[in-house]
Design an enzyme around this catalytic site. Structure first.
Site, short mmCIF file in Angstrom:
data_model
loop_
_atom_site.label_atom_id
_atom_site.label_comp_id
_atom_site.label_asym_id
_atom_site.label_seq_id
_atom_site.Cartn_x
_atom_site.Cartn_y
_atom_site.Cartn_z
N ASP A 204 0.85 -3.84 -8.77
CA ASP A 204 0.56 -2.94 -7.67
C ASP A 204 1.15 -1.39 -7.89
O ASP A 204 2.14 -1.33 -7.85
CB ASP A 204 0.98 -3.46 -6.46
CG ASP A 204 0.53 -2.99 -5.00
OD1 ASP A 204 0.10 -1.61 -5.28
OD2 ASP A 204 0.98 -3.47 -4.00
N HIS B 30 -2.93 -4.04 -6.10
CA HIS B 30 -2.36 -4.11 -4.99
C HIS B 30 -3.08 -5.34 -3.97
O HIS B 30 -2.58 -6.17 -3.18
CB HIS B 30 -2.90 -2.82 -4.13
CG HIS B 30 -2.41 -2.98 -2.63
ND1 HIS B 30 -1.26 -3.09 -2.20
CD2 HIS B 30 -3.18 -2.55 -1.71
CE1 HIS B 30 -1.09 -3.02 -0.95
NE2 HIS B 30 -2.24 -2.59 -0.46
N SER C 11 0.51 -4.58 2.78
CA SER C 11 0.04 -3.44 2.83
C SER C 11 0.44 -2.45 4.30
O SER C 11 1.73 -2.53 4.64
CB SER C 11 -1.30 -3.07 2.69
OG SER C 11 -1.75 -1.90 2.10
#
Lengths: 204, 395
Positions: B330, B363, B157
């Site tokens: 995601d 995610h 991320s």
């Protein structure tokens, strides 16, 4: 490693940069790294094979011949290899062009649709041939662009590619003895392997 | 950081392990910030050759406590399933470093730190920072620890944005880079989500224009709503359906007493209860001004824009081995954005592996139990270690 992969490996100079398009389980690139100290990388469309290869420490990326070769700069590699997949790509001519753009040499192998057993089956049964190599019915086959050895030669001529080496191989991947005559190879060779480079005329 | 103050502000008064750099650092915005404090944790042992260091970069609300219980929440480290002895990032083999990002609130210089000029906390006056600043601060920590070249930089991320920035800014100091569930730029959609989070904070009556500390308050409600909203983006519809479905809670404090008249919110969906819990635990460990500072740094991130739109440019002639990982479900950092990075790396002729892990958990999958992902990390690190000439097994 398959016998024909061993033949490919023998064509590749040690310490060269190699891209294996459709690297499968990564056997060839691992062999090239371990025994020839090559910087060998792979592109593979099957995600399970990609994960397995990366988990094995090999530099493999998810992608395919039709869509991902365009992103490499000219002459990135010494060799670009495409094993047994040319007949399954969307645009074989474009894939060959891209391979010859990004690599100095291209090694390509494909199953020969001119093989005598296929000819005989089509002639006698009137149906699409089924053999160990061509083993899926027409409606689900991934092999959407079958060609014969002579078809491939004609394309190379049209595109101005220079054939450095060629050989016919049998089903197991071993060298077949039809090295003198393309015409005989086109009848008795189950698969074919070519090493090409760009001819001066095709360098634009 | 002043470790002696006692306060009811979360995290205040706890002494995090940190390096203190009196000279500070120059930020991209032109402000020179001094002194500079970088809080960090390390695990494992640095080898004699100093060649086995791995830097782990944390995500937006992560911190340096990657592989040990968090000092405030007592919860296991945020990646303790990945980092530790015998785990994919093996601390028996590697020297693992994880620092709190610049602008954070776990001991690194950030909006809660005292501004040397005013003698007061920076609060909203904290200068805008970028991924380059965050990475430059980490580089100072790495210098301090005596590590020249990092064997690997790994992060998911926003951590992945740092990894990519490391590879772009310090290519000679990164042997292997693993950007996970990330993107080479922050998309309009993600900026939009961040903006909603920020507006929730601004709308809290306890916000006090960012000087909530002066009022001995925190904008807990706004920060919790920000977290609740963001948390949805970390999951997927499948994951939410599987975990909560349409189940309703009828018990507990949230349910109304046996009322004579029916109430609109007399019962609560489990997913609502879950989000409220996520929100309320978050405000106990995170600072609102840090949230604003760091989300803004993410919004500004666009590596290609800094190179005339050519994302390949910072990676040309890079010797770094890359392994880009995305997750199929995601939607915050979708595979298509990872593929942009991969194709740019191809254009640069870099050595890149790329795997999309099949997962329906959105995610957050990069923090969860995904065996294929574990195998990918282990394999990539082993392969890279072989190329780096690192000794196999324990050091």
């Amino acid at each position: 490693m398959r016998v024909d992969q061993r033949l490919i490996a023998e064509m590749i100079e040690p310490r060269s940069r190699v891209l294996d398009v459709g690297s499968g389980d990564g056997a060839l690139i691992e062999h090239l790294f371990r025994t020839r100290a090559c910087d060998a990388r792979g592109i593979e469309i099957n995600m399970q094979d990609v994960t397995q290869s990366v988990a094995h420490g090999l530099p493999v990326m998810h992608g395919d011949a039709d869509h991902d070769l365009a992103y490499y700069p000219d002459d990135t590699f010494d060799y670009v290899v495409l094993q047994r997949t040319l007949q399954a790509v969307e645009r074989p001519r474009e894939v060959l062009r891209q391979m010859l753009r990004i690599g100095r040499h291209v090694i390509v192998s494909f199953p020969n649709f001119g093989y005598w057993k296929l000819r005989l089956q089509l002639l006698t049964s009137g149906r699409m041939p089924m053999t160990a190599v061509w083993n899926t019915p027409w409606y689900i086959t991934p092999n959407i662009h079958p060609c014969t050895i002579r078809d491939f030669l004609a394309l190379c001529e049209e595109e101005g590619y220079v054939i450095e080496r060629w050989l016919a191989i049998d089903e197991g991947g071993a060298k077949a003895p039809w090295r003198r005559s393309i015409r005989l190879a086109n009848i008795f060779g189950e698969q074919a392997m070519f090493m090409l480079h760009k001819g001066s005329a095709s360098i634009r | 950081m002043d470790c002696s103050t006692s306060s009811n502000v979360p995290g205040e008064g706890y002494c995090h392990q940190a390096v203190h750099l009196e000279e500070g650092m120059a930020l991209e915005c032109g402000v020179h910030i001094a002194p500079l404090e970088i809080a960090y944790r390390t695990y494992g042992k640095l080898s004699q050759a100093r060649d086995n260091a791995i830097l782990i970069c944390h995500a937006l609300t992560g911190d340096q406590y990657v592989a040990e219980p968090h000092p405030f929440t007592g919860k296991p480290g945020w990646w303790s399933r990945m980092v530790g002895p015998g785990l994919p990032i093996d601390t028996d083999r590697f020297f693992v470093i994880c620092s709190n990002v610049l602008g954070g609130c776990m001991g690194s210089t950030g909006p809660r730190s005292i501004c040397a000029e005013t003698g007061k906390p920076w609060a909203t006056e904290f200068p805008p920072i970028t991924m380059h600043d965050i990475v430059a601060a980490q580089a100072k920590l790495i210098d301090h620890l005596g590590v020249g070249r990092l064997f690997a930089v790994i992060g998911g991320s926003m951590g992945g944005m740092q990894v990519t920035t490391w590879a772009a800014d310090f290519p000679e100091r990164v042997f292997a880079a693993m950007p996970i569930a990330t993107s080479p730029f922050h998309s309009a959609q993600n900026i939009a989500f961040n903006e909603v989070s920020r507006q929730a904070i601004f709308a809290d009556p306890q916000w006090h224009d960012g000087h909530y500390r002066d009022f001995d308050a925190i904008p807990a409600r706004g920060l919790a709503v920000a977290r609740m909203m963001a948390h949805i983006t970390y999951l997927s519809e499948e994951a939410l359906s599987r975990k909560f479905g349409r189940r309703v809670r009828r018990d507990g404090a949230t349910a109304q007493p046996a009322a004579s008249s029916p109430s609109l919110f007399g019962e609560m969906f489990e997913v609502e209860s879950y989000l409220r819990h996520q929100g309320s635990t978050f405000v106990r460990r995170f600072d609102a001004n840090s949230y604003l500072t760091i989300t803004r740094a993410m919004d500004y991130f666009d590596l290609a824009a800094e190179h005339d739109g050519d994302l390949a440019s910072p990676f040309r002639s890079s010797e770094t081995r890359f392994c880009v990982v995305s997750f199929s479900s995601d939607w915050l950092f979708p595979t298509s954005q990872s593929r942009l990075l991969v194709r740019a790396l191809n254009r640069a002729g870099a050595n890149v592996s790329f795997v999309e892990i099949d997962s329906d958990r959105g995610h957050d999958a990069f923090l969860l139990d995904e065996p294929d992902f574990d195998r990918t990390i282990t394999g990539f690190l082993n392969g890279a270690a072989e190329h780096a000439g690192l000794k196999a097994g324990q050091i």
